[in-house]
Structures are given as structure tokens and as C-alpha cells.
Design a protein around this motif. Sequence first.
Motif, PDB file in Angstrom:
ATOM      1  N   GLU A   1       0.836  -1.202   0.000  1.00 31.40           N
ATOM      2  CA  GLU A   1       0.000   0.000   0.000  1.00 31.40           C
ATOM      3  C   GLU A   1       0.869   1.250   0.000  1.00 31.40           C
ATOM      4  OE1 GLU A   1      -2.627  -0.484   3.365  1.00 31.40           O
ATOM      5  OE2 GLU A   1      -4.250  -1.025   1.991  1.00 31.40           O
ATOM      6  N   ASN A   2       2.030   1.142   0.607  1.00 34.90           N
ATOM      7  CA  ASN A   2       2.863   2.327   0.815  1.00 34.90           C
ATOM      8  C   ASN A   2       4.122   2.378  -0.044  1.00 34.90           C
ATOM      9  OD1 ASN A   2       1.107   3.105   2.898  1.00 34.90           O
ATOM     10  ND2 ASN A   2       2.145   1.730   4.311  1.00 34.90           N
ATOM     11  N   HIS A   3       4.398   1.310  -0.803  1.00 36.78           N
ATOM     12  CA  HIS A   3       5.639   1.269  -1.575  1.00 36.78           C
ATOM     13  C   HIS A   3       5.422   0.637  -2.953  1.00 36.78           C
ATOM     14  CE1 HIS A   3       6.951   1.087   2.665  1.00 36.78           C
ATOM     15  NE2 HIS A   3       8.007   1.746   2.280  1.00 36.78           N
ATOM     16  N   THR A   4       6.204   1.114  -3.920  1.00 35.86           N
ATOM     17  CA  THR A   4       6.400   0.360  -5.155  1.00 35.86           C
ATOM     18  C   THR A   4       7.902   0.060  -5.247  1.00 35.86           C
ATOM     19  OG1 THR A   4       6.631   2.422  -6.405  1.00 35.86           O
ATOM     20  CG2 THR A   4       4.447   1.395  -6.386  1.00 35.86           C
ATOM     21  N   VAL A   5       8.265  -0.827  -6.163  1.00 34.21           N
ATOM     22  CA  VAL A   5       9.675  -1.143  -6.353  1.00 34.21           C
ATOM     23  C   VAL A   5      10.320  -0.050  -7.218  1.00 34.21           C
ATOM     24  CG1 VAL A   5      11.256  -2.725  -7.520  1.00 34.21           C
ATOM     25  CG2 VAL A   5       9.450  -3.622  -6.056  1.00 34.21           C
ATOM     26  N   ARG A   6      11.402   0.534  -6.724  1.00 32.94           N
ATOM     27  CA  ARG A   6      12.151   1.472  -7.569  1.00 32.94           C
ATOM     28  C   ARG A   6      13.077   0.684  -8.475  1.00 32.94           C
ATOM     29  NH1 ARG A   6      15.847   4.310  -9.327  1.00 32.94           N
ATOM     30  NH2 ARG A   6      17.488   3.120  -8.286  1.00 32.94           N
ATOM     31  N   ARG A   7      13.718  -0.349  -7.863  1.00 38.28           N
ATOM     32  CA  ARG A   7      14.602  -1.208  -8.653  1.00 38.28           C
ATOM     33  C   ARG A   7      14.634  -2.589  -8.011  1.00 38.28           C
ATOM     34  NH1 ARG A   7      19.766  -1.045 -12.018  1.00 38.28           N
ATOM     35  NH2 ARG A   7      20.875  -2.926 -11.361  1.00 38.28           N
ATOM     36  N   MET A   8      14.606  -3.619  -8.849  1.00 37.06           N
ATOM     37  CA  MET A   8      14.725  -4.998  -8.369  1.00 37.06           C
ATOM     38  C   MET A   8      15.878  -5.650  -9.109  1.00 37.06           C
ATOM     39  SD  MET A   8      12.875  -7.341  -6.444  1.00 37.06           S
ATOM     40  CE  MET A   8      13.579  -8.930  -5.974  1.00 37.06           C
ATOM     41  N   ASP A   9      16.769  -6.302  -8.375  1.00 33.27           N
ATOM     42  CA  ASP A   9      17.848  -7.106  -8.965  1.00 33.27           C
ATOM     43  C   ASP A   9      17.620  -8.565  -8.629  1.00 33.27           C
ATOM     44  OD1 ASP A   9      19.307  -4.301  -8.337  1.00 33.27           O
ATOM     45  OD2 ASP A   9      20.326  -5.328 -10.006  1.00 33.27           O
ATOM     46  N   MET A  10      17.856  -9.429  -9.596  1.00 32.39           N
ATOM     47  CA  MET A  10      17.709 -10.872  -9.374  1.00 32.39           C
ATOM     48  C   MET A  10      18.963 -11.587  -9.879  1.00 32.39           C
ATOM     49  SD  MET A  10      14.484 -11.625  -8.230  1.00 32.39           S
ATOM     50  CE  MET A  10      14.088 -13.290  -8.787  1.00 32.39           C
ATOM     51  N   ASN A  11      19.473 -12.527  -9.079  1.00 33.19           N
ATOM     52  CA  ASN A  11      20.577 -13.421  -9.507  1.00 33.19           C
ATOM     53  C   ASN A  11      20.037 -14.835  -9.520  1.00 33.19           C
ATOM     54  OD1 ASN A  11      23.405 -11.907  -7.666  1.00 33.19           O
ATOM     55  ND2 ASN A  11      22.071 -11.065  -9.241  1.00 33.19           N
ATOM     56  N   PHE A  12      20.107 -15.509 -10.655  1.00 33.99           N
ATOM     57  CA  PHE A  12      19.652 -16.899 -10.758  1.00 33.99           C
ATOM     58  C   PHE A  12      20.876 -17.794 -10.729  1.00 33.99           C
ATOM     59  CE2 PHE A  12      16.581 -14.130 -12.831  1.00 33.99           C
ATOM     60  CZ  PHE A  12      15.436 -14.442 -12.116  1.00 33.99           C
ATOM     61  N   ILE A  13      20.994 -18.636  -9.699  1.00 33.70           N
ATOM     62  CA  ILE A  13      22.264 -19.315  -9.427  1.00 33.70           C
ATOM     63  C   ILE A  13      22.196 -20.811  -9.747  1.00 33.70           C
ATOM     64  CG2 ILE A  13      23.975 -19.778  -7.599  1.00 33.70           C
ATOM     65  CD1 ILE A  13      22.725 -17.076  -6.318  1.00 33.70           C
ATOM     66  N   HIS A  14      21.172 -21.486  -9.236  1.00 32.70           N
ATOM     67  CA  HIS A  14      20.957 -22.896  -9.571  1.00 32.70           C
ATOM     68  C   HIS A  14      19.489 -23.114  -9.931  1.00 32.70           C
ATOM     69  CE1 HIS A  14      24.807 -23.668  -7.354  1.00 32.70           C
ATOM     70  NE2 HIS A  14      24.938 -24.511  -8.373  1.00 32.70           N
ATOM     71  N   GLU A  15      19.244 -24.227 -10.588  1.00 32.44           N
ATOM     72  CA  GLU A  15      17.864 -24.562 -10.937  1.00 32.44           C
ATOM     73  C   GLU A  15      17.181 -25.261  -9.765  1.00 32.44           C
ATOM     74  OE1 GLU A  15      19.110 -27.010 -14.070  1.00 32.44           O
ATOM     75  OE2 GLU A  15      19.109 -25.437 -15.584  1.00 32.44           O
ATOM     76  N   SER A  16      15.855 -25.195  -9.727  1.00 30.37           N
ATOM     77  CA  SER A  16      15.095 -26.091  -8.851  1.00 30.37           C
ATOM     78  C   SER A  16      13.969 -26.636  -9.709  1.00 30.37           C
ATOM     79  CB  SER A  16      14.561 -25.349  -7.625  1.00 30.37           C
ATOM     80  OG  SER A  16      13.539 -24.440  -7.987  1.00 30.37           O
ATOM     81  N   GLY A  17      13.308 -27.662  -9.216  1.00 26.34           N
ATOM     82  CA  GLY A  17      12.303 -28.282 -10.078  1.00 26.34           C
ATOM     83  C   GLY A  17      11.122 -28.836  -9.319  1.00 26.34           C
TER      84      GLY A  17
ATOM     85  N   ARG B   1      18.857 -15.174  -5.593  1.00 20.91           N
ATOM     86  CA  ARG B   1      18.843 -14.080  -4.631  1.00 20.91           C
ATOM     87  C   ARG B   1      18.206 -12.867  -5.280  1.00 20.91           C
ATOM     88  NH1 ARG B   1      24.676 -15.369  -3.328  1.00 20.91           N
ATOM     89  NH2 ARG B   1      24.558 -16.874  -1.625  1.00 20.91           N
ATOM     90  N   GLY B   2      17.658 -11.997  -4.462  1.00 20.20           N
ATOM     91  CA  GLY B   2      17.042 -10.784  -4.978  1.00 20.20           C
ATOM     92  C   GLY B   2      17.274  -9.615  -4.049  1.00 20.20           C
ATOM     93  N   ARG B   3      17.206  -8.431  -4.617  1.00 19.81           N
ATOM     94  CA  ARG B   3      17.329  -7.209  -3.825  1.00 19.81           C
ATOM     95  C   ARG B   3      16.305  -6.217  -4.345  1.00 19.81           C
ATOM     96  NH1 ARG B   3      19.450  -2.360  -4.861  1.00 19.81           N
ATOM     97  NH2 ARG B   3      20.226  -1.080  -3.139  1.00 19.81           N
ATOM     98  N   ALA B   4      15.398  -5.788  -3.464  1.00 16.47           N
ATOM     99  CA  ALA B   4      14.377  -4.806  -3.846  1.00 16.47           C
ATOM    100  C   ALA B   4      14.714  -3.471  -3.206  1.00 16.47           C
ATOM    101  CB  ALA B   4      13.002  -5.271  -3.391  1.00 16.47           C
ATOM    102  N   GLU B   5      14.671  -2.430  -4.000  1.00 11.54           N
ATOM    103  CA  GLU B   5      14.868  -1.075  -3.497  1.00 11.54           C
ATOM    104  C   GLU B   5      13.508  -0.395  -3.642  1.00 11.54           C
ATOM    105  OE1 GLU B   5      18.322   0.662  -5.457  1.00 11.54           O
ATOM    106  OE2 GLU B   5      17.406   2.631  -5.119  1.00 11.54           O
ATOM    107  N   TRP B   6      12.989   0.143  -2.557  1.00 12.05           N
ATOM    108  CA  TRP B   6      11.599   0.591  -2.546  1.00 12.05           C
ATOM    109  C   TRP B   6      11.462   2.103  -2.753  1.00 12.05           C
ATOM    110  CZ3 TRP B   6       8.586  -3.490  -2.845  1.00 12.05           C
ATOM    111  CH2 TRP B   6       9.033  -4.699  -2.303  1.00 12.05           C
ATOM    112  N   GLN B   7      10.376   2.441  -3.388  1.00 12.65           N
ATOM    113  CA  GLN B   7       9.977   3.833  -3.545  1.00 12.65           C
ATOM    114  C   GLN B   7       8.810   4.061  -2.596  1.00 12.65           C
ATOM    115  OE1 GLN B   7      11.054   6.311  -5.974  1.00 12.65           O
ATOM    116  NE2 GLN B   7       9.786   7.590  -4.670  1.00 12.65           N
ATOM    117  N   LYS B   8       8.982   4.943  -1.634  1.00 11.20           N
ATOM    118  CA  LYS B   8       7.880   5.204  -0.689  1.00 11.20           C
ATOM    119  C   LYS B   8       6.843   6.106  -1.360  1.00 11.20           C
ATOM    120  CE  LYS B   8       7.130   6.130   4.210  1.00 11.20           C
ATOM    121  NZ  LYS B   8       6.069   5.110   4.265  1.00 11.20           N
ATOM    122  N   LEU B   9       5.578   5.692  -1.281  1.00  8.34           N
ATOM    123  CA  LEU B   9       4.519   6.493  -1.887  1.00  8.34           C
ATOM    124  C   LEU B   9       4.085   7.551  -0.879  1.00  8.34           C
ATOM    125  CD1 LEU B   9       2.487   3.528  -3.388  1.00  8.34           C
ATOM    126  CD2 LEU B   9       4.146   4.969  -4.564  1.00  8.34           C
ATOM    127  N   ILE B  10       3.714   8.695  -1.387  1.00  6.77           N
ATOM    128  CA  ILE B  10       3.360   9.810  -0.475  1.00  6.77           C
ATOM    129  C   ILE B  10       1.980   9.544   0.127  1.00  6.77           C
ATOM    130  CG2 ILE B  10       3.154  12.314  -0.274  1.00  6.77           C
ATOM    131  CD1 ILE B  10       4.598  12.054  -3.286  1.00  6.77           C
TER     132      ILE B  10
END
Lengths: 244, 244
Positions: free
Chosen positions: B189-205, B235-244
Motif C-alpha cells: 500500500e505504501n511502496h512500489t519497487v524502484r529497482r529490483m535485482d535478481m541473480n539466478f544461481i541454480h535450478e530447482s524443479g 537471490r534478490g534485492r528490492a529497493e523501494w519507492q515510498k509512496l506519499i
Amino acid sequence: MITEGVYKYKIAQRDIDFTCRPTLSSVSDYVLSAAGQDADRNGFGIRTLSENNWMWVLSRFCIEFERYPAQYEDFVVRTWVSEVNRLMTTRNFTITSASGERIGAAVSNWAMLDMNTRKAVDLSANLEYAHALIPEPSPAELPLRIGSIKASRQEERRVAYGDIDFNRHTNSLRYLGMMMDMLEPEHFENHTVRRMDMNFIHESGYGDTLTVAMQDGVQGETLFEINNCGQTVCRGRAEWQKLI
Amino acid sequence: MITEGVYKYKIAQRDIDFTCRPTLSSVSDYVLSAAGQDADRNGFGIRTLSENNWMWVLSRFCIEFERYPAQYEDFVVRTWVSEVNRLMTTRNFTITSASGERIGAAVSNWAMLDMNTRKAVDLSANLEYAHALIPEPSPAELPLRIGSIKASRQEERRVAYGDIDFNRHTNSLRYLGMMMDMLEPEHFENHTVRRMDMNFIHESGYGDTLTVAMQDGVQGETLFEINNCGQTVCRGRAEWQKLI
């Protein structure tokens, strides 16, 4: 003059499962999208209703297939409301290929809920709504009433961010997805759904821990039940088409 | 002459979350669809590769937003390949509104895998591929390398039918969905993602039980890690944008 609504869709990459056929949830989503668009067109869509703090609640749903639409296939959903009584209305759907071949059909039953009183709105008193009726018979047997099941296998699922709609209730089609997730991939290699019936009984919402149970019933069908702390949330019945 | 690919999409009803904004997964899905369509157009799409039993494997991905596209908004994804070395290629994306306003950008790194040997294919030896390069700089900082995290909260998720792709591996964007599912609705409700980074390291099934963990990092960011029996899957990293 009231006419049926005609809506065109295309099976996208993200609609398909590992067999490259569309998931049942994704096709059902297009069908329910057509319902939403058509209600809007006729003046009783979510946006109009929310002015009164009313909303549509899906009570029962069935969908059946002669065949599944293929990956990237264009298809057409036609929809109309055939019946209304005090508490419930019936909305019908046909699914045809771009060339007009029938590939499936669906029938849905809806109630209208007053969000202030949490009670059903009397649909027969809503004259606007009655004007939209097209007295053409449903293109498939009405959604079945499904009784309680004897679970042969069950699993817990927590209702998370991605499962909820704007009321913070679990999205109806997420229940369908949870049911399909109970089955092994091998099953989907060898079967498609001939007909699926869904009964939506109680709401569940964010943070609830649901128990999703299945029962292999008579030959060629599977029954499902989703419970939330002992209260039944919904039930489903899948009738399978064995692929050659 | 090689030109960037231009693909038009529209945010649909089913793309939105309970706040009526599109989910990060759904926008990322459109972006990766553009990658698939553009690879096809240039002759190195999945269908061509599968003749050699080769496939593209997404290694890293980042997406950032000036703003999210709105419900029902038409938007345009432009995509081009800017770099290739022996093991990895860089594909870029800009996301613009119908009127051309920049609303976001994405960068992806891909390897090509030989499914017979399970080894990477030498991309620099693939002359056809080199012809598709457009030496225009990436429209956002390259995907970050994300280190291991200190989990403050974790949850188990079984990989089910609806999570897997045609290789029966977990779909990359399902990992993103699982990460977002770790957060409370109030957060969205209060945030959107400003930037998301994803690293895909191994598979799962199918059938794997994943542990999805999160760590509230420095102010305004969240780190995620998904493990499968002690092996890090992504792994992932989310950087958030706070909504006014």
C-alpha cells in the motif's frame, strides 16, 4: 436491443504450462474477464456497483472443453445473462475458435453483496439488471453442487500477497490454481480437463492458512476441498479427458 | 540493418494486485516476453535453439521504474542486445508509455546452455548472434551481484505444477513472486519497487521444497534468498519507492 457481449483473446506465453497447453486458471481468467467487461458494458460492472458499496460475488462456476485452445491461438468468448432471481443470476459463456468452431463453454452463478450490511442485494428489484436478460438457454449443464469429500491427500497453503484481490480476499481463480497444484505433472501430460465445477462457499483472506485436500473419486474424476480452520471455503470437481 | 525490437502491451485486469497496481512479476513477464519475441525475430529464439538442444538461461535481471504502468495502460517495450562475450550476453529494455515517456528500464544477462552436455555454449563462436548486436549503452545500471543474506524471516514453498516451465524447472518469475509473497499487504500500500535485482544461481524443479528467506537491509531495501536443500537457487534485492 440487448446483445450478447463478444470478447477476443489470445493465449499468451505466460498462460501455458510445462506441456505448452494453457492452464485451466488462465482460460478461466479470460472467461471471467469477459464477464467483467460485459457487466461494465451493461452498466452493472464493479465500478458502477462500488458507488453503492455493492459487489458481485461468484458463487458457482463450471467450464468445459471440446478441446483446449492452443498456444498463441486467438479465440472468442461470447457471454450473456440468461436468468435472474432474487438472490442469484446466471451468466453464460461460449468459447469458440477464430473461425467459429466451438471449443468450450462455461456457466456462472453470481450474487450481489452489500458491503455495508454484508447481506445479499435483491436482484429482482434491480430493473436495470432485468433489462439485460437474453432468454437463451445455458450452453452447458449448470454448475453442480459438490458435497464434502474424503481426502486422500492434503497440503497447507498460506494466503499471501499474490493471492488476494482488492478486498484482500483470496482470488477465486487462485483456489483453482491451488487445486491443480495438488496433482503430479505426469497427470497433465496425459489429461486435460473435460469439465471443471467450482463451488465458492466462504471467503478467506490474507494470512489465512488453507488446507487443500483432494480425493480421487470415480474413474476419471478428482474432487477437491479447501478448508480454513475447519470452515469450508470452496470445493471443486474435475472431470478428465484422457489424451491418446 | 539490425534494429531494436518494439513490442506493445497493455496492463490487464489479471496483472494487478489488491492495490490496483500491476505486480512486479507481471510487468517483468511482459519484459521477458519481449526478449523471447525479439530473439525469435532475430533467429535465435527458443524454437531455433531447440533444434540443437540448446536453450537460453537467464542469469541476472534487473528492472527499475520511474513509475509503474497503470491498470489498463498501454505501454511499449524496446529491446536490443548490446554485448556478447564467450559465456554471457546482455539484453536491454526500455519501458515507455504510449506517448513515449520513459517509465522504466531493464537489463538482463543470459547464457546459452547445451542440454546434452549441460555446459555453456561459446557465444562468441556464434556469428549469427554477433550480427544482432546494437552497441547502444544499457539504459540502467547492470544487474548487481547479490551476496548471501542474514534471514530475519523465512518460509517453505513446495514447487508445484503451476510453478514449472517446459523443462520442469521453476519458472524464473515464480521466484520473484515467492519473494514478494514474503511481504505484508501494508507494505504494497505504501511502496512500489524502484529497482529490483535478481541473480539466478541454480535450478530447482517440481517437488522441491524451497526455503524463501528475507532480510530487511539498510533503509528502503529488502534482500531475498531462496534455497533448496542448502543450495542457493536465487537471490534478490528490492529497493523501494515510498509512496506519499
